[in-house]
Design a protein around this motif. Structure first.
Motif, PDB file in Angstrom:
ATOM      1  N   HIS A  43      47.699  42.505  13.675  1.00 23.46           N
ATOM      2  CA  HIS A  43      46.939  41.452  12.997  1.00 23.46           C
ATOM      3  C   HIS A  43      45.457  41.504  13.349  1.00 23.46           C
ATOM      4  O   HIS A  43      44.701  40.580  13.009  1.00 23.46           O
ATOM      5  CB  HIS A  43      47.524  40.082  13.342  1.00 23.46           C
ATOM      6  N   GLY A  44      45.042  42.538  14.068  1.00 20.31           N
ATOM      7  CA  GLY A  44      43.637  42.681  14.435  1.00 20.31           C
ATOM      8  C   GLY A  44      43.201  41.756  15.555  1.00 20.31           C
ATOM      9  O   GLY A  44      42.035  41.380  15.635  1.00 20.31           O
ATOM     10  N   VAL A  45      44.132  41.390  16.425  1.00 18.96           N
ATOM     11  CA  VAL A  45      43.834  40.502  17.549  1.00 18.96           C
ATOM     12  C   VAL A  45      44.008  41.285  18.845  1.00 18.96           C
ATOM     13  O   VAL A  45      45.084  41.830  19.114  1.00 18.96           O
ATOM     14  CB  VAL A  45      44.755  39.262  17.549  1.00 18.96           C
ATOM     15  N   GLY A  46      42.947  41.347  19.659  1.00 14.12           N
ATOM     16  CA  GLY A  46      43.002  42.012  20.947  1.00 14.12           C
ATOM     17  C   GLY A  46      43.540  41.096  22.026  1.00 14.12           C
ATOM     18  O   GLY A  46      43.718  39.889  21.807  1.00 14.12           O
ATOM     19  N   PHE A  47      43.770  41.666  23.205  1.00 15.62           N
ATOM     20  CA  PHE A  47      44.409  40.915  24.281  1.00 15.62           C
ATOM     21  C   PHE A  47      43.945  41.468  25.622  1.00 15.62           C
ATOM     22  O   PHE A  47      43.923  42.682  25.820  1.00 15.62           O
ATOM     23  CB  PHE A  47      45.933  41.067  24.170  1.00 15.62           C
ATOM     24  N   VAL A  48      43.566  40.572  26.537  1.00 18.44           N
ATOM     25  CA  VAL A  48      43.307  40.935  27.930  1.00 18.44           C
ATOM     26  C   VAL A  48      43.963  39.889  28.827  1.00 18.44           C
ATOM     27  O   VAL A  48      44.074  38.725  28.446  1.00 18.44           O
ATOM     28  CB  VAL A  48      41.799  41.044  28.278  1.00 18.44           C
ATOM     29  N   ALA A  49      44.392  40.328  30.002  1.00 16.79           N
ATOM     30  CA  ALA A  49      44.943  39.416  30.997  1.00 16.79           C
ATOM     31  C   ALA A  49      44.071  39.503  32.242  1.00 16.79           C
ATOM     32  O   ALA A  49      43.580  40.578  32.599  1.00 16.79           O
ATOM     33  CB  ALA A  49      46.387  39.780  31.327  1.00 16.79           C
ATOM     34  N   ILE A  50      43.888  38.356  32.884  1.00 14.81           N
ATOM     35  CA  ILE A  50      43.022  38.259  34.054  1.00 14.81           C
ATOM     36  C   ILE A  50      43.770  37.542  35.170  1.00 14.81           C
ATOM     37  O   ILE A  50      44.373  36.496  34.943  1.00 14.81           O
ATOM     38  CB  ILE A  50      41.728  37.489  33.711  1.00 14.81           C
ATOM     39  N   ASN A  51      43.688  38.119  36.376  1.00 12.24           N
ATOM     40  CA  ASN A  51      44.237  37.472  37.568  1.00 12.24           C
ATOM     41  C   ASN A  51      43.047  37.002  38.403  1.00 12.24           C
ATOM     42  O   ASN A  51      42.255  37.822  38.875  1.00 12.24           O
ATOM     43  CB  ASN A  51      45.110  38.441  38.364  1.00 12.24           C
ATOM     44  N   SER A  52      42.933  35.698  38.595  1.00 11.94           N
ATOM     45  CA  SER A  52      41.829  35.100  39.363  1.00 11.94           C
ATOM     46  C   SER A  52      42.292  34.495  40.678  1.00 11.94           C
ATOM     47  O   SER A  52      41.492  33.901  41.392  1.00 11.94           O
ATOM     48  CB  SER A  52      41.153  34.007  38.519  1.00 11.94           C
ATOM     49  N   ASN A  53      43.565  34.621  40.993  1.00 12.96           N
ATOM     50  CA  ASN A  53      44.090  33.976  42.204  1.00 12.96           C
ATOM     51  C   ASN A  53      43.516  34.580  43.479  1.00 12.96           C
ATOM     52  O   ASN A  53      43.209  35.766  43.540  1.00 12.96           O
ATOM     53  CB  ASN A  53      45.614  34.073  42.253  1.00 12.96           C
ATOM     54  N   ASP A  54      43.425  33.737  44.502  1.00 14.68           N
ATOM     55  CA  ASP A  54      42.987  34.162  45.834  1.00 14.68           C
ATOM     56  C   ASP A  54      44.109  34.976  46.474  1.00 14.68           C
ATOM     57  O   ASP A  54      45.158  34.430  46.832  1.00 14.68           O
ATOM     58  CB  ASP A  54      42.665  32.928  46.682  1.00 14.68           C
ATOM     59  N   ALA A  55      43.869  36.283  46.616  1.00 12.60           N
ATOM     60  CA  ALA A  55      44.886  37.161  47.208  1.00 12.60           C
ATOM     61  C   ALA A  55      44.993  36.943  48.716  1.00 12.60           C
ATOM     62  O   ALA A  55      45.995  37.339  49.317  1.00 12.60           O
ATOM     63  CB  ALA A  55      44.573  38.615  46.900  1.00 12.60           C
ATOM     64  N   GLY A  56      43.992  36.313  49.327  1.00  9.80           N
ATOM     65  CA  GLY A  56      44.084  35.997  50.756  1.00  9.80           C
ATOM     66  C   GLY A  56      45.201  35.017  51.041  1.00  9.80           C
ATOM     67  O   GLY A  56      45.961  35.182  52.007  1.00  9.80           O
ATOM     68  N   SER A  57      45.320  34.008  50.213  1.00 10.27           N
ATOM     69  CA  SER A  57      46.381  33.017  50.400  1.00 10.27           C
ATOM     70  C   SER A  57      47.676  33.423  49.696  1.00 10.27           C
ATOM     71  O   SER A  57      48.744  32.925  50.032  1.00 10.27           O
ATOM     72  CB  SER A  57      45.929  31.642  49.903  1.00 10.27           C
ATOM     73  N   HIS A  58      47.572  34.330  48.709  1.00  8.02           N
ATOM     74  CA  HIS A  58      48.733  34.775  47.946  1.00  8.02           C
ATOM     75  C   HIS A  58      48.692  36.304  47.835  1.00  8.02           C
ATOM     76  O   HIS A  58      48.276  36.846  46.801  1.00  8.02           O
ATOM     77  CB  HIS A  58      48.757  34.114  46.556  1.00  8.02           C
ATOM     78  N   PRO A  59      49.113  37.025  48.881  1.00  4.58           N
ATOM     79  CA  PRO A  59      49.018  38.484  48.908  1.00  4.58           C
ATOM     80  C   PRO A  59      49.717  39.188  47.751  1.00  4.58           C
ATOM     81  O   PRO A  59      49.333  40.295  47.378  1.00  4.58           O
ATOM     82  CB  PRO A  59      49.661  38.868  50.249  1.00  4.58           C
ATOM     83  N   GLU A  60      50.720  38.540  47.159  1.00  4.00           N
ATOM     84  CA  GLU A  60      51.406  39.158  46.013  1.00  4.00           C
ATOM     85  C   GLU A  60      50.463  39.316  44.816  1.00  4.00           C
ATOM     86  O   GLU A  60      50.725  40.103  43.918  1.00  4.00           O
ATOM     87  CB  GLU A  60      52.642  38.334  45.617  1.00  4.00           C
ATOM     88  N   ASP A  61      49.344  38.599  44.822  1.00  2.78           N
ATOM     89  CA  ASP A  61      48.369  38.684  43.727  1.00  2.78           C
ATOM     90  C   ASP A  61      47.217  39.637  44.043  1.00  2.78           C
ATOM     91  O   ASP A  61      46.205  39.641  43.350  1.00  2.78           O
ATOM     92  CB  ASP A  61      47.841  37.289  43.392  1.00  2.78           C
ATOM     93  N   CYS A 112      51.740  27.480  37.257  1.00  5.17           N
ATOM     94  CA  CYS A 112      51.223  27.281  38.617  1.00  5.17           C
ATOM     95  C   CYS A 112      49.709  27.133  38.558  1.00  5.17           C
ATOM     96  O   CYS A 112      49.052  27.784  37.744  1.00  5.17           O
ATOM     97  CB  CYS A 112      51.575  28.482  39.491  1.00  5.17           C
ATOM     98  N   SER A 113      49.166  26.324  39.405  1.00  3.69           N
ATOM     99  CA  SER A 113      47.707  26.148  39.439  1.00  3.69           C
ATOM    100  C   SER A 113      47.026  27.445  39.869  1.00  3.69           C
ATOM    101  O   SER A 113      47.625  28.253  40.594  1.00  3.69           O
ATOM    102  CB  SER A 113      47.324  25.025  40.403  1.00  3.69           C
ATOM    103  N   ILE A 114      45.793  27.649  39.397  1.00  2.00           N
ATOM    104  CA  ILE A 114      44.997  28.764  39.900  1.00  2.00           C
ATOM    105  C   ILE A 114      44.825  28.556  41.407  1.00  2.00           C
ATOM    106  O   ILE A 114      44.575  27.431  41.853  1.00  2.00           O
ATOM    107  CB  ILE A 114      43.609  28.808  39.206  1.00  2.00           C
ATOM    108  N   LYS A 115      44.966  29.600  42.174  1.00  2.00           N
ATOM    109  CA  LYS A 115      44.840  29.520  43.634  1.00  2.00           C
ATOM    110  C   LYS A 115      43.380  29.793  43.993  1.00  2.00           C
ATOM    111  O   LYS A 115      42.941  30.932  44.118  1.00  2.00           O
ATOM    112  CB  LYS A 115      45.761  30.524  44.336  1.00  2.00           C
ATOM    113  N   TRP A 116      42.615  28.705  44.133  1.00  2.00           N
ATOM    114  CA  TRP A 116      41.177  28.809  44.394  1.00  2.00           C
ATOM    115  C   TRP A 116      40.901  29.140  45.852  1.00  2.00           C
ATOM    116  O   TRP A 116      41.659  28.764  46.737  1.00  2.00           O
ATOM    117  CB  TRP A 116      40.489  27.497  44.016  1.00  2.00           C
ATOM    118  N   LYS A 117      39.810  29.814  46.075  1.00  2.00           N
ATOM    119  CA  LYS A 117      39.375  30.145  47.447  1.00  2.00           C
ATOM    120  C   LYS A 117      38.773  28.920  48.084  1.00  2.00           C
ATOM    121  O   LYS A 117      38.235  28.067  47.445  1.00  2.00           O
ATOM    122  CB  LYS A 117      38.339  31.279  47.418  1.00  2.00           C
TER     123      LYS A 117
END
Length: 182
Positions: free
Chosen positions: A67-85, A177-182
């Motif tokens: 349909h001519g629609v692009g897509f991007v995904a972004i991970n903004s979580n703090d990996a210090g508190s959430h190492p899986e991210d 889940c809430s964004i995990k802010w630094k």
């Protein structure tokens, strides 16, 4: 308990940025817009809401290309508190789920702040002029497994945006889940 983002602010202009992708390349968000729109999805690796719908995110991103629609995904979580991210775990997550779209790392969280991202997943759907037309859920599943006949809210909204340049006026907010802010 899940976090619910605010409703769609129709016409709000997308914010561009260049972020590192799991493929080792730097990606400018706007370079991934299609002629009829762009979805910017804030996701992460650890969130049970994302894990429950990741296969459908991949499916819808792929289906929206037609349909001519692009897509991007972004991970903004703090990996210090959430190492899986962490970035290496992002690379593993994208490979395991066969992402056909860029998965970008917003380490300083500036892009999430610019968008006002609230949760994972949080979907921002823009028209061809990069004006916000959808801020809602992927579908009605929440954290449950896919069910036959489930309405594809994001996909249906973005095909409407691709055809008309405008999103549906009735939208159901995402939850996650809430964004995990630094």
């Amino acid at each position: 308990m899940g976090t619910v983002p605010p409703v769609c602010d129709f016409g709000w202009k997308a914010v561009d940025a260049t972020l590192p992708g799991v493929d080792g390349e730097a990606h400018r968000i706007f370079d991934h817009a299609g002629p009829n729109g762009l979805v910017v999805a804030f996701i992460c690796n650890h969130c049970p809401y994302v894990k429950a719908v990741v296969k459908r995110i991949v499916r819808d991103a792929e289906d929206l290309k037609a349909h001519g629609v692009g897509f991007v995904a972004i991970n903004s979580n703090d990996a210090g508190s959430h190492p899986e991210d962490s970035f290496p775990r992002m690379q593993e997550f994208a490979a395991a789920h066969r992402f056909s779209f860029p998965y970008l790392h917003d380490e300083d969280q500036s892009v999430a702040r610019a968008y006002g991202a609230a949760c994972t997943p949080d979907f921002f759907g823009f028209n061809g002029r990069l004006e916000l037309q959808y801020r809602g859920r992927l579908d009605a599943s929440r954290k449950e497994a896919d069910q036959p006949g489930l309405r594809r809210d994001l996909y249906e909204a973005m095909t409407l945006v691709a055809r008309t340049g405008e999103g549906p006026r009735e939208q159901v907010a995402s939850i996650g889940c809430s964004i995990k802010w630094k």
